[in-house]
Write a protein that holds these residues in place. Structure first.
Motif, PDB file in Angstrom:
ATOM      1  N   ASP A 127     130.530  -0.080 -13.010  1.00  0.00           N
ATOM      2  CA  ASP A 127     129.533   0.466 -13.932  1.00  0.00           C
ATOM      3  C   ASP A 127     129.650   1.976 -14.055  1.00  0.00           C
ATOM      4  O   ASP A 127     129.300   2.556 -15.079  1.00  0.00           O
ATOM      5  CB  ASP A 127     128.116   0.108 -13.463  1.00  0.00           C
ATOM      6  CG  ASP A 127     127.796  -1.365 -13.638  1.00  0.00           C
ATOM      7  OD1 ASP A 127     128.501  -2.035 -14.437  1.00  0.00           O
ATOM      8  OD2 ASP A 127     126.867  -1.853 -12.985  1.00  0.00           O
ATOM      9  N   PRO A 170     124.817   2.193 -17.457  1.00  0.00           N
ATOM     10  CA  PRO A 170     123.836   1.125 -17.659  1.00  0.00           C
ATOM     11  C   PRO A 170     122.475   1.566 -17.110  1.00  0.00           C
ATOM     12  O   PRO A 170     122.390   2.223 -16.077  1.00  0.00           O
ATOM     13  CB  PRO A 170     124.397  -0.035 -16.836  1.00  0.00           C
ATOM     14  CG  PRO A 170     125.829   0.288 -16.613  1.00  0.00           C
ATOM     15  CD  PRO A 170     125.949   1.785 -16.651  1.00  0.00           C
ATOM     16  N   LYS A 171     121.451   1.222 -17.820  1.00  0.00           N
ATOM     17  CA  LYS A 171     120.105   1.580 -17.407  1.00  0.00           C
ATOM     18  C   LYS A 171     119.275   0.310 -17.274  1.00  0.00           C
ATOM     19  O   LYS A 171     119.396  -0.616 -18.070  1.00  0.00           O
ATOM     20  CB  LYS A 171     119.459   2.519 -18.423  1.00  0.00           C
ATOM     21  CG  LYS A 171     120.156   3.875 -18.469  1.00  0.00           C
ATOM     22  CD  LYS A 171     119.644   4.726 -19.602  1.00  0.00           C
ATOM     23  CE  LYS A 171     120.357   6.040 -19.710  1.00  0.00           C
ATOM     24  NZ  LYS A 171     121.759   5.991 -19.907  1.00  0.00           N
ATOM     25  N   ARG A 172     118.455   0.296 -16.261  1.00  0.00           N
ATOM     26  CA  ARG A 172     117.568  -0.844 -16.038  1.00  0.00           C
ATOM     27  C   ARG A 172     116.219  -0.520 -16.686  1.00  0.00           C
ATOM     28  O   ARG A 172     115.655   0.532 -16.455  1.00  0.00           O
ATOM     29  CB  ARG A 172     117.407  -1.102 -14.544  1.00  0.00           C
ATOM     30  CG  ARG A 172     116.657  -2.346 -14.240  1.00  0.00           C
ATOM     31  CD  ARG A 172     116.803  -2.660 -12.756  1.00  0.00           C
ATOM     32  NE  ARG A 172     116.122  -3.870 -12.411  1.00  0.00           N
ATOM     33  CZ  ARG A 172     116.671  -5.082 -12.442  1.00  0.00           C
ATOM     34  NH1 ARG A 172     117.933  -5.205 -12.810  1.00  0.00           N
ATOM     35  NH2 ARG A 172     115.993  -6.136 -12.119  1.00  0.00           N
TER      36      ARG A 172
END
Length: 132
Positions: free
Chosen positions: A36, A124-126
């Motif tokens: 990631d 990537p972001k949660r």
């Protein structure tokens, strides 16, 4: 997640034209690992010193070149030659979401380690989900 690195050149000892100096250009064997955070590349370039590696990035094409300084014993004539001591070159087209200013390279024991981190904005972001 799929790797979006496209190999631009495929050079092998048998299909590569000779250089001006009369030597061949080898395609270094390469392992690519994607996470990631970015991509790590390990390229085998035996006989290449760190100061003989040139890495350029132009129009998303990452080109890696390594110059070999041939080692020949003095006062001996080579009777048979299997190990090629010629230069290396390989190029890759990169994706748009990496941080070009954060690329790192290190040469150790004939292996070039390249780290190509993704740009922070493409990480990537949660997304937190709130409950009622």
């Amino acid at each position: 997640m799929s790797t979006d690195i496209t190999q631009v050149t495929e050079k092998t000892p048998t299909d590569t034209p000779e250089t001006i100096g009369g030597g061949r250009i080898y395609r270094p064997l390469t392992d690519i690992v994607e996470t990631d955070q970015g991509v790590s590349m390990m390229l085998e370039m035996p006989g290449v010193a760190a100061d003989a590696v040139e890495i350029t990035l132009e129009n998303r094409v990452l080109t890696i070149r390594g110059k070999v300084k041939p080692v020949r014993p003095e006062n001996l004539e080579l009777a048979y030659d299997e190990y090629g001591e010629d230069d290396f070159e390989r190029a890759f087209t990169l994706w748009d979401d990496f941080g070009p200013d954060r690329i790192e390279a290190e040469m150790r024991g004939g292996v070039l380690d390249l780290t190509l981190p993704r740009a922070p904005e493409s990480q990537p972001k949660r997304i937190a989900v709130k409950g009622a």
